[in-house]
Write a protein that holds these residues in place. Structure first.
Motif, PDB file in Angstrom:
ATOM      1  N   THR A 126       0.838  -1.201   0.000  1.00  0.00           N
ATOM      2  CA  THR A 126       0.000   0.000   0.000  1.00  0.00           C
ATOM      3  C   THR A 126       0.873   1.250   0.000  1.00  0.00           C
ATOM      4  OG1 THR A 126      -1.801  -1.153   1.102  1.00  0.00           O
ATOM      5  CG2 THR A 126      -1.799   1.246   1.262  1.00  0.00           C
ATOM      6  N   ALA A 127       1.918   1.267   0.801  1.00  0.00           N
ATOM      7  CA  ALA A 127       2.810   2.438   0.851  1.00  0.00           C
ATOM      8  C   ALA A 127       3.479   2.672  -0.505  1.00  0.00           C
ATOM      9  CB  ALA A 127       3.861   2.257   1.937  1.00  0.00           C
ATOM     10  N   GLN A 128       3.908   1.607  -1.172  1.00  0.00           N
ATOM     11  CA  GLN A 128       4.572   1.747  -2.470  1.00  0.00           C
ATOM     12  C   GLN A 128       3.616   2.248  -3.547  1.00  0.00           C
ATOM     13  OE1 GLN A 128       6.013  -2.323  -2.589  1.00  0.00           O
ATOM     14  NE2 GLN A 128       8.138  -1.619  -2.444  1.00  0.00           N
ATOM     15  N   THR A 129       2.418   1.685  -3.589  1.00  0.00           N
ATOM     16  CA  THR A 129       1.471   2.118  -4.624  1.00  0.00           C
ATOM     17  C   THR A 129       0.960   3.529  -4.339  1.00  0.00           C
ATOM     18  OG1 THR A 129      -0.369   0.963  -3.542  1.00  0.00           O
ATOM     19  CG2 THR A 129       0.804  -0.230  -5.285  1.00  0.00           C
ATOM     20  N   ASP A 130       0.778   3.875  -3.058  1.00  0.00           N
ATOM     21  CA  ASP A 130       0.391   5.240  -2.720  1.00  0.00           C
ATOM     22  C   ASP A 130       1.471   6.233  -3.139  1.00  0.00           C
ATOM     23  OD1 ASP A 130      -2.010   4.369  -1.626  1.00  0.00           O
ATOM     24  OD2 ASP A 130      -1.385   4.663   0.466  1.00  0.00           O
ATOM     25  N   ALA A 131       2.732   5.887  -2.927  1.00  0.00           N
ATOM     26  CA  ALA A 131       3.840   6.770  -3.304  1.00  0.00           C
ATOM     27  C   ALA A 131       3.899   6.947  -4.814  1.00  0.00           C
ATOM     28  CB  ALA A 131       5.161   6.217  -2.773  1.00  0.00           C
ATOM     29  N   ALA A 132       3.689   5.873  -5.561  1.00  0.00           N
ATOM     30  CA  ALA A 132       3.687   5.973  -7.023  1.00  0.00           C
ATOM     31  C   ALA A 132       2.530   6.847  -7.490  1.00  0.00           C
ATOM     32  CB  ALA A 132       3.609   4.583  -7.649  1.00  0.00           C
ATOM     33  N   ALA A 133       1.349   6.626  -6.940  1.00  0.00           N
ATOM     34  CA  ALA A 133       0.189   7.434  -7.323  1.00  0.00           C
ATOM     35  C   ALA A 133       0.428   8.911  -7.007  1.00  0.00           C
ATOM     36  CB  ALA A 133      -1.062   6.923  -6.614  1.00  0.00           C
ATOM     37  N   LYS A 134       1.025   9.182  -5.860  1.00  0.00           N
ATOM     38  CA  LYS A 134       1.315  10.571  -5.485  1.00  0.00           C
ATOM     39  C   LYS A 134       2.308  11.196  -6.465  1.00  0.00           C
ATOM     40  CE  LYS A 134       2.803  13.488  -1.679  1.00  0.00           C
ATOM     41  NZ  LYS A 134       3.266  13.568  -0.293  1.00  0.00           N
ATOM     42  N   ALA A 135       3.353  10.458  -6.828  1.00  0.00           N
ATOM     43  CA  ALA A 135       4.357  10.977  -7.762  1.00  0.00           C
ATOM     44  C   ALA A 135       3.732  11.298  -9.122  1.00  0.00           C
ATOM     45  CB  ALA A 135       5.498   9.982  -7.929  1.00  0.00           C
ATOM     46  N   TYR A 136       2.755  10.504  -9.526  1.00  0.00           N
ATOM     47  CA  TYR A 136       2.117  10.690 -10.830  1.00  0.00           C
ATOM     48  C   TYR A 136       0.839  11.523 -10.739  1.00  0.00           C
ATOM     49  CZ  TYR A 136       5.516   7.721 -13.033  1.00  0.00           C
ATOM     50  OH  TYR A 136       6.702   7.223 -13.532  1.00  0.00           O
ATOM     51  N   ARG A 137       0.584  12.069  -9.546  1.00  0.00           N
ATOM     52  CA  ARG A 137      -0.574  12.936  -9.301  1.00  0.00           C
ATOM     53  C   ARG A 137      -1.886  12.235  -9.641  1.00  0.00           C
ATOM     54  NH1 ARG A 137       1.001  17.652  -7.406  1.00  0.00           N
ATOM     55  NH2 ARG A 137       3.096  18.319  -7.880  1.00  0.00           N
ATOM     56  N   VAL A 138      -1.973  10.993  -9.218  1.00  0.00           N
ATOM     57  CA  VAL A 138      -3.160  10.182  -9.463  1.00  0.00           C
ATOM     58  C   VAL A 138      -4.024  10.144  -8.209  1.00  0.00           C
ATOM     59  CG1 VAL A 138      -3.950   7.811  -9.901  1.00  0.00           C
ATOM     60  CG2 VAL A 138      -2.070   8.774 -11.238  1.00  0.00           C
ATOM     61  N   TYR A 139      -5.260  10.520  -8.361  1.00  0.00           N
ATOM     62  CA  TYR A 139      -6.233  10.433  -7.284  1.00  0.00           C
ATOM     63  C   TYR A 139      -6.691   8.982  -7.155  1.00  0.00           C
ATOM     64  CZ  TYR A 139     -10.887  10.441  -5.218  1.00  0.00           C
ATOM     65  OH  TYR A 139     -11.980  10.150  -4.442  1.00  0.00           O
TER      66      TYR A 139
END
Length: 190
Positions: A126-139
């Motif tokens: 969850t932490a890894q996918t949240d970080a990726a989504a944040k980097a790509y500005r994905v809601y």
């Protein structure tokens, strides 16, 4: 602006995230899109953003239990890759899960077997996918549904990057298929 109108806009904003258009994403293009991530692919191999350098990339965030946006987008991507012919091999196509609880590498592999074999699935903690989504500005946001299950609201654009990892533009969900294909052709031409 009245308080009632303002309250309605604030409440409706999260619901609109699954249908963000290319125009909305372009309006926010000045913000940095993309960045470092550490995930695993559908075969269990470690993948970082550096593994995508050297070829243009189309990246999409979603989840395998998605009822409409994800299968529609992946079906369109499959058609675009077919229409690109041999040039499709010059493109990275990546589907990143925003539902790591259910989207294991094995689940991604099974799900992606329904689409073009060049589409690579990525997941992680969850932490890894949240970080990726944040980097790509994905809601993305987990939403409870009846029966104790859940779904995930998420951004719906396909993000395009050049071979150096620089954000180029999005393909908006619901755009005419010929427009998405033209955008991929332009991306490949550089």
């Amino acid at each position: 602006m009245s308080k009632l109108v303002l309250a309605a806009l604030i409440c409706a904003a999260p619901l609109a995230a699954c249908d963000r258009t290319a125009e909305h994403a372009k309006a926010n293009a000045s913000a940095k899109v993309g960045g470092p991530f550490q995930l695993v692919d559908q075969d269990g191999r470690q993948v970082t953003e550096k593994d995508l350098l050297g070829k243009p990339t189309a990246i999409f965030f979603g989840f395998t239990f998605c009822p409409e946006v994800c299968p529609t987008t992946l079906t369109e991507m499959t058609g675009w890759l077919r229409d690109l012919g041999p040039d499709a091999d010059k493109l990275n196509v990546v589907f990143v899960s925003v539902d790591p609880e259910r989207d294991t590498p094995a689940q991604l592999k099974l799900y992606l077997s329904n689409f073009d074999h060049r589409i690579r699935g990525l997941t992680g903690t969850t932490a890894q996918t949240d970080a990726a989504a944040k980097a790509y500005r994905v809601y993305h946001r987990k939403v409870a549904v009846e029966g104790g299950e859940y779904t995930v609201d998420h951004s719906s654009a396909v993000y395009l990057f050049d071979a150096k990892g620089n954000f180029v533009e999005p393909i908006g969900y619901g755009s005419p298929p010929e427009r998405g294909l033209a955008q991929l052709k332009a991306l490949l031409k550089g």
